[in-house]
Design a protein around this motif. Structure first.
Motif, PDB file in Angstrom:
ATOM      1  N   MET A 106      13.664  56.111  19.110  1.00 16.73           N
ATOM      2  CA  MET A 106      14.842  55.905  19.922  1.00 16.73           C
ATOM      3  C   MET A 106      14.840  54.461  20.435  1.00 16.73           C
ATOM      4  SD  MET A 106      16.280  58.424  22.906  1.00 16.73           S
ATOM      5  CE  MET A 106      14.686  58.983  23.298  1.00 16.73           C
ATOM      6  N   ASN A 107      16.012  53.835  20.462  1.00 13.45           N
ATOM      7  CA  ASN A 107      16.082  52.441  20.910  1.00 13.45           C
ATOM      8  C   ASN A 107      16.520  52.349  22.368  1.00 13.45           C
ATOM      9  OD1 ASN A 107      18.919  52.614  21.059  1.00 13.45           O
ATOM     10  ND2 ASN A 107      19.160  52.006  18.934  1.00 13.45           N
ATOM     11  N   SER A 108      16.530  51.149  22.879  1.00  9.22           N
ATOM     12  CA  SER A 108      16.840  50.951  24.302  1.00  9.22           C
ATOM     13  C   SER A 108      18.274  51.345  24.651  1.00  9.22           C
ATOM     14  CB  SER A 108      16.580  49.504  24.695  1.00  9.22           C
ATOM     15  OG  SER A 108      17.444  48.641  23.985  1.00  9.22           O
ATOM     16  N   GLU A 109      19.202  51.231  23.678  1.00  7.40           N
ATOM     17  CA  GLU A 109      20.584  51.637  23.937  1.00  7.40           C
ATOM     18  C   GLU A 109      20.638  53.142  24.219  1.00  7.40           C
ATOM     19  OE1 GLU A 109      23.327  51.344  20.603  1.00  7.40           O
ATOM     20  OE2 GLU A 109      24.898  50.681  21.962  1.00  7.40           O
ATOM     21  N   TRP A 110      19.930  53.921  23.416  1.00 11.52           N
ATOM     22  CA  TRP A 110      19.886  55.367  23.639  1.00 11.52           C
ATOM     23  C   TRP A 110      19.082  55.698  24.896  1.00 11.52           C
ATOM     24  CZ3 TRP A 110      23.154  58.729  21.951  1.00 11.52           C
ATOM     25  CH2 TRP A 110      23.808  58.534  20.737  1.00 11.52           C
ATOM     26  N   ASP A 111      18.037  54.943  25.167  1.00 10.02           N
ATOM     27  CA  ASP A 111      17.263  55.157  26.398  1.00 10.02           C
ATOM     28  C   ASP A 111      18.159  54.999  27.626  1.00 10.02           C
ATOM     29  OD1 ASP A 111      14.886  55.610  25.047  1.00 10.02           O
ATOM     30  OD2 ASP A 111      14.252  53.500  25.162  1.00 10.02           O
ATOM     31  N   CYS A 112      18.978  53.959  27.616  1.00 10.51           N
ATOM     32  CA  CYS A 112      19.913  53.713  28.721  1.00 10.51           C
ATOM     33  C   CYS A 112      20.901  54.876  28.828  1.00 10.51           C
ATOM     34  CB  CYS A 112      20.640  52.393  28.500  1.00 10.51           C
ATOM     35  SG  CYS A 112      21.828  51.980  29.784  1.00 10.51           S
ATOM     36  N   PHE A 113      21.389  55.351  27.702  1.00  9.94           N
ATOM     37  CA  PHE A 113      22.337  56.456  27.682  1.00  9.94           C
ATOM     38  C   PHE A 113      21.711  57.721  28.283  1.00  9.94           C
ATOM     39  CE2 PHE A 113      24.278  60.172  25.697  1.00  9.94           C
ATOM     40  CZ  PHE A 113      25.616  59.939  25.950  1.00  9.94           C
ATOM     41  N   SER A 151      22.036  52.673  35.031  1.00 11.50           N
ATOM     42  CA  SER A 151      22.244  52.899  33.593  1.00 11.50           C
ATOM     43  C   SER A 151      23.690  53.285  33.313  1.00 11.50           C
ATOM     44  CB  SER A 151      21.305  53.993  33.087  1.00 11.50           C
ATOM     45  OG  SER A 151      19.967  53.592  33.198  1.00 11.50           O
ATOM     46  N   TRP A 152      24.269  54.071  34.197  1.00  8.48           N
ATOM     47  CA  TRP A 152      25.676  54.476  34.059  1.00  8.48           C
ATOM     48  C   TRP A 152      26.588  53.250  34.129  1.00  8.48           C
ATOM     49  CZ3 TRP A 152      28.517  57.996  32.111  1.00  8.48           C
ATOM     50  CH2 TRP A 152      29.786  58.271  32.573  1.00  8.48           C
ATOM     51  N   GLN A 153      26.337  52.355  35.076  1.00 14.76           N
ATOM     52  CA  GLN A 153      27.131  51.134  35.209  1.00 14.76           C
ATOM     53  C   GLN A 153      26.972  50.239  33.983  1.00 14.76           C
ATOM     54  OE1 GLN A 153      26.010  49.355  38.948  1.00 14.76           O
ATOM     55  NE2 GLN A 153      26.803  51.066  40.146  1.00 14.76           N
ATOM     56  N   VAL A 154      25.758  50.136  33.467  1.00 16.45           N
ATOM     57  CA  VAL A 154      25.515  49.340  32.255  1.00 16.45           C
ATOM     58  C   VAL A 154      26.279  49.937  31.085  1.00 16.45           C
ATOM     59  CG1 VAL A 154      23.759  48.692  30.545  1.00 16.45           C
ATOM     60  CG2 VAL A 154      23.287  48.416  32.990  1.00 16.45           C
ATOM     61  N   LEU A 155      26.204  51.243  30.933  1.00 13.78           N
ATOM     62  CA  LEU A 155      26.899  51.933  29.844  1.00 13.78           C
ATOM     63  C   LEU A 155      28.407  51.681  29.905  1.00 13.78           C
ATOM     64  CD1 LEU A 155      26.346  54.043  27.549  1.00 13.78           C
ATOM     65  CD2 LEU A 155      26.974  55.778  29.218  1.00 13.78           C
ATOM     66  N   ILE A 156      28.976  51.829  31.072  1.00 17.59           N
ATOM     67  CA  ILE A 156      30.417  51.596  31.236  1.00 17.59           C
ATOM     68  C   ILE A 156      30.740  50.125  30.993  1.00 17.59           C
ATOM     69  CG2 ILE A 156      32.295  51.544  32.932  1.00 17.59           C
ATOM     70  CD1 ILE A 156      31.104  54.122  34.104  1.00 17.59           C
ATOM     71  N   GLY A 157      29.958  49.232  31.555  1.00 18.56           N
ATOM     72  CA  GLY A 157      30.200  47.802  31.378  1.00 18.56           C
ATOM     73  C   GLY A 157      30.155  47.361  29.920  1.00 18.56           C
ATOM     74  N   GLN A 158      29.273  47.958  29.143  1.00 16.12           N
ATOM     75  CA  GLN A 158      29.134  47.569  27.740  1.00 16.12           C
ATOM     76  C   GLN A 158      30.235  48.134  26.855  1.00 16.12           C
ATOM     77  OE1 GLN A 158      25.202  48.994  26.792  1.00 16.12           O
ATOM     78  NE2 GLN A 158      24.266  47.006  27.218  1.00 16.12           N
ATOM     79  N   HIS A 159      30.813  49.263  27.229  1.00 18.89           N
ATOM     80  CA  HIS A 159      31.684  49.961  26.284  1.00 18.89           C
ATOM     81  C   HIS A 159      33.127  50.175  26.732  1.00 18.89           C
ATOM     82  CE1 HIS A 159      28.196  50.790  23.796  1.00 18.89           C
ATOM     83  NE2 HIS A 159      27.557  51.137  24.892  1.00 18.89           N
ATOM     84  N   GLN A 160      33.423  50.037  28.002  1.00 20.98           N
ATOM     85  CA  GLN A 160      34.750  50.391  28.506  1.00 20.98           C
ATOM     86  C   GLN A 160      35.879  49.575  27.865  1.00 20.98           C
ATOM     87  OE1 GLN A 160      35.254  50.081  32.759  1.00 20.98           O
ATOM     88  NE2 GLN A 160      36.954  51.519  32.727  1.00 20.98           N
ATOM     89  N   THR A 185      24.502  54.655  16.670  1.00 20.20           N
ATOM     90  CA  THR A 185      24.508  53.856  17.894  1.00 20.20           C
ATOM     91  C   THR A 185      25.288  54.577  18.983  1.00 20.20           C
ATOM     92  OG1 THR A 185      26.555  52.702  17.313  1.00 20.20           O
ATOM     93  CG2 THR A 185      24.478  51.704  16.552  1.00 20.20           C
ATOM     94  N   VAL A 186      25.007  54.216  20.203  1.00 19.78           N
ATOM     95  CA  VAL A 186      25.766  54.755  21.333  1.00 19.78           C
ATOM     96  C   VAL A 186      27.222  54.314  21.200  1.00 19.78           C
ATOM     97  CG1 VAL A 186      26.062  54.672  23.841  1.00 19.78           C
ATOM     98  CG2 VAL A 186      23.772  54.881  22.865  1.00 19.78           C
ATOM     99  N   SER A 187      27.424  53.082  20.767  1.00 17.96           N
ATOM    100  CA  SER A 187      28.771  52.553  20.579  1.00 17.96           C
ATOM    101  C   SER A 187      29.556  53.409  19.579  1.00 17.96           C
ATOM    102  CB  SER A 187      28.696  51.105  20.100  1.00 17.96           C
ATOM    103  OG  SER A 187      29.974  50.582  19.916  1.00 17.96           O
ATOM    104  N   GLY A 188      28.929  53.755  18.481  1.00 17.18           N
ATOM    105  CA  GLY A 188      29.576  54.599  17.480  1.00 17.18           C
ATOM    106  C   GLY A 188      29.851  56.000  18.005  1.00 17.18           C
ATOM    107  N   PHE A 189      28.892  56.540  18.744  1.00 16.41           N
ATOM    108  CA  PHE A 189      29.034  57.866  19.338  1.00 16.41           C
ATOM    109  C   PHE A 189      30.232  57.890  20.292  1.00 16.41           C
ATOM    110  CE2 PHE A 189      27.759  60.607  23.009  1.00 16.41           C
ATOM    111  CZ  PHE A 189      27.856  61.829  22.380  1.00 16.41           C
ATOM    112  N   LEU A 190      30.296  56.913  21.196  1.00 14.54           N
ATOM    113  CA  LEU A 190      31.401  56.844  22.153  1.00 14.54           C
ATOM    114  C   LEU A 190      32.728  56.560  21.449  1.00 14.54           C
ATOM    115  CD1 LEU A 190      29.677  54.817  25.022  1.00 14.54           C
ATOM    116  CD2 LEU A 190      30.187  57.266  24.996  1.00 14.54           C
TER     117      LEU A 190
END
Length: 131
Positions: free
Chosen positions: A1-8, A18-27, A66-71
């Motif tokens: 598992m990579n750091s992107e999934w760890d953050c997720f 982690s929630w703020q990072v996730l939203i900031g990266q993908h919103q 990737t988390v990006s692909g999943f979202l």
């Protein structure tokens, strides 16, 4: 598992940072995707909000891709669903377009041209209309 999934996963576990990072990266990207599909800013914002809600509640067994692909997949499917729903409830009958400074004949010709374009777009199948 990579750091992107760890953050997720940390975001799913309730870690606010982690929630703020996730939203900031993908919103922004998800909003742009949803806007392209729905054609509506408010619908796109609703789609993105629902995307994050579904993602945070998701039970993920494998962390492939990737988390990006999943979202992005969640957002795209929700946006298509919203666009279809909105299409069923939107009628172009009674649409009045006005253009001041032209003669009555110019207005009639323009209205007729616009009506024909609208009919042609409505006659397209969903795949072509989405493009």
């Amino acid at each position: 598992m990579n750091s992107e999934w760890d953050c997720f996963i940390r975001a799913q576990d309730g870690d606010d940072l982690s929630w703020q990072v996730l939203i900031g990266q993908h919103q922004r990207r998800l909003t742009a995707l949803a806007l392209l599909v729905t054609g509506s800013v408010s619908a796109a914002e609703d789609v993105v909000q629902e995307t994050f809600l579904r993602a945070i509640k998701a039970k993920i067994k494998r962390h492939s891709g990737t988390v990006s692909g999943f979202l992005g997949t969640i957002a795209y499917r929700l946006a298509v669903k919203e666009a279809r729903r909105a299409k069923r409830h939107t009628s172009l009958d009674g649409l009045v377009l006005t253009d001041s400074g032209r003669t009555a004949l110019d207005g009639l010709l323009k209205d007729e041209r616009e009506r024909l374009v609208i009919e042609a777009i409505c006659a397209l199948d969903d795949a072509h209309r989405e493009v």
